[in-house]
Motif scaffolding. Structure first.
Motif, short mmCIF file in Angstrom:
data_model
loop_
_atom_site.label_atom_id
_atom_site.label_comp_id
_atom_site.label_asym_id
_atom_site.label_seq_id
_atom_site.Cartn_x
_atom_site.Cartn_y
_atom_site.Cartn_z
N ILE A 379 0.83 -1.21 0.00
CA ILE A 379 0.00 0.00 0.00
C ILE A 379 0.87 1.26 0.00
O ILE A 379 0.62 2.21 -0.74
CB ILE A 379 -0.95 -0.01 1.20
N GLY A 380 1.88 1.22 0.83
CA GLY A 380 2.75 2.40 0.94
C GLY A 380 3.44 2.74 -0.37
O GLY A 380 3.63 3.93 -0.68
N PHE A 381 3.80 1.73 -1.14
CA PHE A 381 4.49 1.99 -2.40
C PHE A 381 3.53 2.35 -3.52
O PHE A 381 3.77 3.30 -4.27
CB PHE A 381 5.32 0.77 -2.81
N VAL A 382 2.45 1.63 -3.66
CA VAL A 382 1.55 1.81 -4.78
C VAL A 382 0.96 3.21 -4.83
O VAL A 382 0.79 3.80 -5.89
CB VAL A 382 0.42 0.74 -4.77
N ASN A 383 0.67 3.77 -3.66
CA ASN A 383 -0.02 5.06 -3.63
C ASN A 383 0.82 6.20 -3.09
O ASN A 383 0.30 7.21 -2.64
CB ASN A 383 -1.31 4.92 -2.83
#
Length: 384
Positions: A379-383
């Motif tokens: 989640i932290g990377f994708v968004n």
């Protein structure tokens, strides 16, 4: 936190270690390595579990598919329809038998073969459909069986990834994956939900005559020693692998339940997150309800829809999180299977999936700490 593995089989082994070691010792002492009591016992146990009349063990899942097709007496040039988005073994055996593979697109949500595309691909030369029960759930067998009956076609289930899954028909009837078509093939590769400690496979059928033919094919075409009644191959499950599988089979439902629980936790964490699409079951149960038994999650596969899939793979690897892209190249673009019959525009879903899919660690021993670390990292990377 324990090191995260894409597939972790250590916990399974600890639970069956004494039983496996004891069986191995007996096999070594008796030298019953081929067609021994463990093979016959596993065959009977699996027939009972699946509620299928015949299980024919063999050396691996690819052999199982090839032998199934040989048993149906398909002829060179006969057309066999299967999915473009799957592992190459499915189309490989079609080509090896000099049959004509016909690749079609898949469903955008379940990743399984699209029945509408099947219907469009049928010609006078079509003889069989091979639905691949991808990532752990059945293709739409209601529609596929209807198409097969309408056109008098064989249905050969590729069940390498969905053993133990139940398919619920529209009339409410439930049936195990691999027992629905005319014949089915499965793999016992170590990473499968029911995995050996080496290669192994099996063929399933409720057809008595076909089962008899298949039993000859796996053993050089012999029913009586040195009497070769059909053209066969040498493909046998050895006793050591059968002993492992026999020890694991009573635990398969528990293994699958643990995979579903991990999948629920993944999907709960990703719910509502932009640019991440979670797996959807064949019954449309996106949240994987408590009674869901239609998906056994051989893989837990996301779609990353903002173009960051490849960079996410690199990021996860840097963070100590293994992952997989199944599959990065569609079969219609593989060098071995390129054919002028294929129009790239006929595979819009597959061509999109190869850019978006990513499979996260999935096995029976994932713990909450690992799942939280994996989901937070994704989640932290994708968004960001």
């Amino acid at each position: 936190m324990r090191k995260i593995q894409m597939v972790d089989l250590n916990g399974q082994f600890e639970a069956i270690k004494e039983q496996v070691n004891s069986k191995f010792a007996t096999i070594l002492e008796t030298s019953a390595f081929i067609n021994g009591p463990e093979v016959h016992g596993f065959q009977k146990d699996l027939e009972t579990y699946l509620d299928v009349k015949h299980v024919i063990p063999c050396a691996n899942g690819t052999d199982a598919l090839q032998i199934a097709m040989m048993g149906l007496d398909l002829k060179p040039g006969d057309e066999v329809i299967t999915a473009d988005f799957t592992f190459a073994a499915t189309v490989e055996v079609i080509a090896l038998l000099q049959l004509t593979p016909v690749l079609v697109d898949v469903d955008a949500e379940t990743f399984n073969i699209d029945p509408v595309a099947i219907e469009k691909a049928i010609t006078s030369k079509t003889k069989a459909i091979v639905p691949v029960h991808l990532f752990g759930q059945c293709a739409n067998m209601d529609q596929i069986l209807a198409i097969a009956e309408k056109h008098n076609l064989y249905v050969i289930e590729d069940n390498a990834q969905a053993i133990g899954a139940n398919y619920r028909f529209k009339n409410g009837k439930k049936q195990k994956a691999g027992t629905i078509g005319h014949v089915a093939a499965t793999s016992f590769f170590p990473s499968k939900n029911l995995g050996a400690y080496g290669d192994g496979g099996a063929i399933f059928t409720n057809d008595d005559a076909l089962a008899h033919t298949l039993r000859g094919i796996v053993n050089h075409g012999m029913y009586e020693r040195y009497h070769h009644d059909v053209v066969g191959v040498n493909s046998r499950l050895d006793s050591l692998q059968a002993a492992v599988l026999r020890a694991k089979l009573p635990l398969l439902n528990n293994y699958n339940a643990k995979r579903r629980e991990a999948a629920r936790k993944y999907s709960k964490a990703f719910k509502g997150i932009a640019n991440i699409e979670v797996p959807v079951t064949v019954n449309g149960c996106g949240e994987i309800c408590d009674t869901c038994d239609c998906h056994v999650f051989h893989q837990y596969t996301l779609k990353i829809t903002n173009g960051k899939r490849d960079s996410l793979v690199q990021h996860l690897n840097e963070k100590g999180i293994p992952c997989g892209v199944y599959y990065p190249i569609p079969l219609h673009k593989q060098k071995a299977y390129i054919d002028p019959r294929y129009n790239d525009a006929d595979f819009p879903i597959t061509n999109q999936l190869i850019k978006e899919v990513i499979s996260l660690p999935m096995h029976t021993d994932l713990d909450d700490e690992q799942i939280a670390y994996i989901t937070d990292t994704v989640i932290g990377f994708v968004n960001r």
